[in-house]
Design an enzyme around this catalytic site. Structure first.
Site, PDB file in Angstrom:
ATOM      1  N   ASP A  10       0.864  -1.182   0.000  1.00  0.00           N
ATOM      2  CA  ASP A  10       0.000   0.000   0.000  1.00  0.00           C
ATOM      3  C   ASP A  10       0.901   1.233   0.000  1.00  0.00           C
ATOM      4  OD1 ASP A  10      -1.821   2.029   0.531  1.00  0.00           O
ATOM      5  OD2 ASP A  10      -2.135   1.447   2.626  1.00  0.00           O
ATOM      6  N   ASP A  63      -7.392   3.277  -0.648  1.00  0.00           N
ATOM      7  CA  ASP A  63      -7.119   2.879   0.739  1.00  0.00           C
ATOM      8  C   ASP A  63      -8.398   2.926   1.573  1.00  0.00           C
ATOM      9  OD1 ASP A  63      -6.865   5.672   0.147  1.00  0.00           O
ATOM     10  OD2 ASP A  63      -6.005   6.032   2.131  1.00  0.00           O
TER      11      ASP A  63
HETATM   12  C1  PAZ Z   1      -7.695  10.951   1.594  1.00  0.00           C
HETATM   13  C2  PAZ Z   1      -6.364  10.359   1.139  1.00  0.00           C
HETATM   14  C3  PAZ Z   1      -5.390  11.473   0.806  1.00  0.00           C
HETATM   15  C4  PAZ Z   1      -5.802   9.526   2.308  1.00  0.00           C
HETATM   16  O1  PAZ Z   1      -4.555   9.006   1.900  1.00  0.00           O
HETATM   17  P1  PAZ Z   1      -3.339   8.739   2.913  1.00  0.00           P
HETATM   18  O2  PAZ Z   1      -3.400   9.737   4.007  1.00  0.00           O
HETATM   19  O3  PAZ Z   1      -3.573   7.358   3.459  1.00  0.00           O
HETATM   20  O4  PAZ Z   1      -2.094   8.789   2.121  1.00  0.00           O
HETATM   21  C5  PAZ Z   1      -6.554   9.380  -0.075  1.00  0.00           C
HETATM   22  O5  PAZ Z   1      -7.518   8.422   0.251  1.00  0.00           O
HETATM   23  C6  PAZ Z   1      -6.936  10.118  -1.337  1.00  0.00           C
HETATM   24  O6  PAZ Z   1      -6.112  10.668  -2.008  1.00  0.00           O
HETATM   25  N1  PAZ Z   1      -8.245  10.097  -1.686  1.00  0.00           N
HETATM   26  C7  PAZ Z   1      -8.757  10.652  -2.918  1.00  0.00           C
HETATM   27  C8  PAZ Z   1      -9.997  11.441  -2.724  1.00  0.00           C
HETATM   28  C9  PAZ Z   1     -11.131  10.703  -2.044  1.00  0.00           C
HETATM   29  O7  PAZ Z   1     -10.934   9.711  -1.340  1.00  0.00           O
HETATM   30  O8  PAZ Z   1     -12.291  11.124  -2.228  1.00  0.00           O
HETATM   31  K     K Z   2      -4.351   5.370   4.431  1.00  0.00           K
END
Ligand code: PAZ
Ligand code: K
Ligand code: ADP
Length: 282
Positions: A12, A110
């Site tokens: 991941d 994720d």
């Molecule tokens: C919200 C996040 C930045 C969390 O990622 P992380 O903190 O685990 O690196 C990631 O899930 C992301 O880029 N999401 C895209 C937009 C969305 O989930 O609507």
């Molecule tokens: K995450």
């Protein structure tokens, strides 16, 4: 252990760290998460050598995904040519998950993997709330049918610390390792700039996450009951906590919150095993 148990490597790639885990996935195991046989984390940009992380059998299937697509590309490009290429997971529509949001293809994978893992252990008819504290902190809602319904995204500890420094003239950067290394809880009333920032970062994040949890619990028709110390539950959804900064939050969360350090990787391992078995039986 049954010979049908599949061992695989799940990777991941997040915005701060790359997490790798070796998992044993039982066929048709119900109400359990894949067993973690080893886990490694690297800073974004670091080399990921499968041999160095315990992959001794070249036949071990590997699967990779994450919220950082450029990192996924880099790790795949650097993968040893002597080993089978990792399976790259990016298509949300192939996931074993109902998704009810405006733009399913834009949801961080994720977040969806956390929901898939939660669905493995959720009791029938019980909603789930998933708190993942990484670069960003997400608080996501899975309804009683197991559908991912969206949630909330806020900056994580480190991001808040950097933003305060970067967007002000006078505020210093309080590094994450200082927060992690503390032996005592930060004073709520900081008597100097560093202490005041530390209070805001720490107690502010705890308050924000608990506030969003309380609101989503309310949506689930459940209330958190104040009992003097940490709030206790009156019954209700499965609430899981994960992510690199989860251990900072955990002591201040209601007692029903269950810490699952490998939740996204376990969701990924579950998806990989289902796909692997589907191909094998075709
Ligand atoms: C919200 C996040 C930045 C969390 O990622 P992380 O903190 O685990 O690196 C990631 O899930 C992301 O880029 N999401 C895209 C937009 C969305 O989930 O609507
Ligand atoms: K995450
Ligand atoms: N040893 C550590 N190294 C890096 N970050 C850590 C560490 N311990 C806790 N953290 C916190 O965890 C966050 C990274 O968590 P992680 O779940 O790996 O995030 P991401 O998936 O966004 O890469 C950091 O932003 C920091 O707040």
């Amino acid at each position: 252990m049954s010979s049908d148990v599949l061992t695989l490597l799940a990777i991941d790639a997040g915005n701060t760290r790359i997490k790798c885990g070796l998992f044993r996935v039982e066929p048709e195991a119900s109400r359990v998460l894949p067993e973690c046989a080893g886990q490694w984390a690297f800073a974004t940009g670091a080399a990921v050598d499968p041999a160095a992380i315990g992959v001794t059998d070249p036949a071990t299937p590997a699967i990779i995904t994450g919220s950082n697509p450029a990192e996924v590309e880099r790790i795949v490009a650097e993968w040893p040519v002597t080993l089978p290429q990792p399976l790259r997971l990016s298509d949300r529509s192939s996931l074993p998950l109902k998704i009810d949001v405006d733009f399913p293809e834009k949801v961080g994978i994720d977040r969806l993997l956390n929901a898939i893992a939660a669905n493995q252990i959720r009791s029938e008819g019980e909603p789930a709330i998933l708190i993942d504290s990484g670069t960003a902190t997400t608080i996501d809602y899975v309804n009683a049918d197991g559908t991912f319904c969206g949630g909330a995204i806020l900056p994580g500890f480190e991001l808040c610390a950097r933003a305060l420094n970067q967007y002000t003239a006078l505020l210093p950067h309080i590094p994450m390792h200082e927060l992690l290394a503390r032996e005592s809880l930060p004073d709520e009333v900081g008597r100097n700039t560093e202490a005041a920032i530390t209070s805001g970062l720490y107690w502010g994040h705890v308050g924000a996450v608990n506030g969003l949890l309380r609101r989503q619990m309310h949506l689930a028709g459940r209330e958190l009951e104040e009992t003097g110390g940490p709030a206790a539950m009156t019954g209700g959804p499965l609430v899981l906590l994960t992510g690199g900064a989860a251990t900072l939050l955990q002591p201040h969360m209601p007692s029903i919150v269950r810490y699952e350090p490998h939740l996204s990787l376990q969701g990924l391992a579950f998806v990989a095993a289902s796909q692997h078995r589907a191909v094998a039986t075709d």
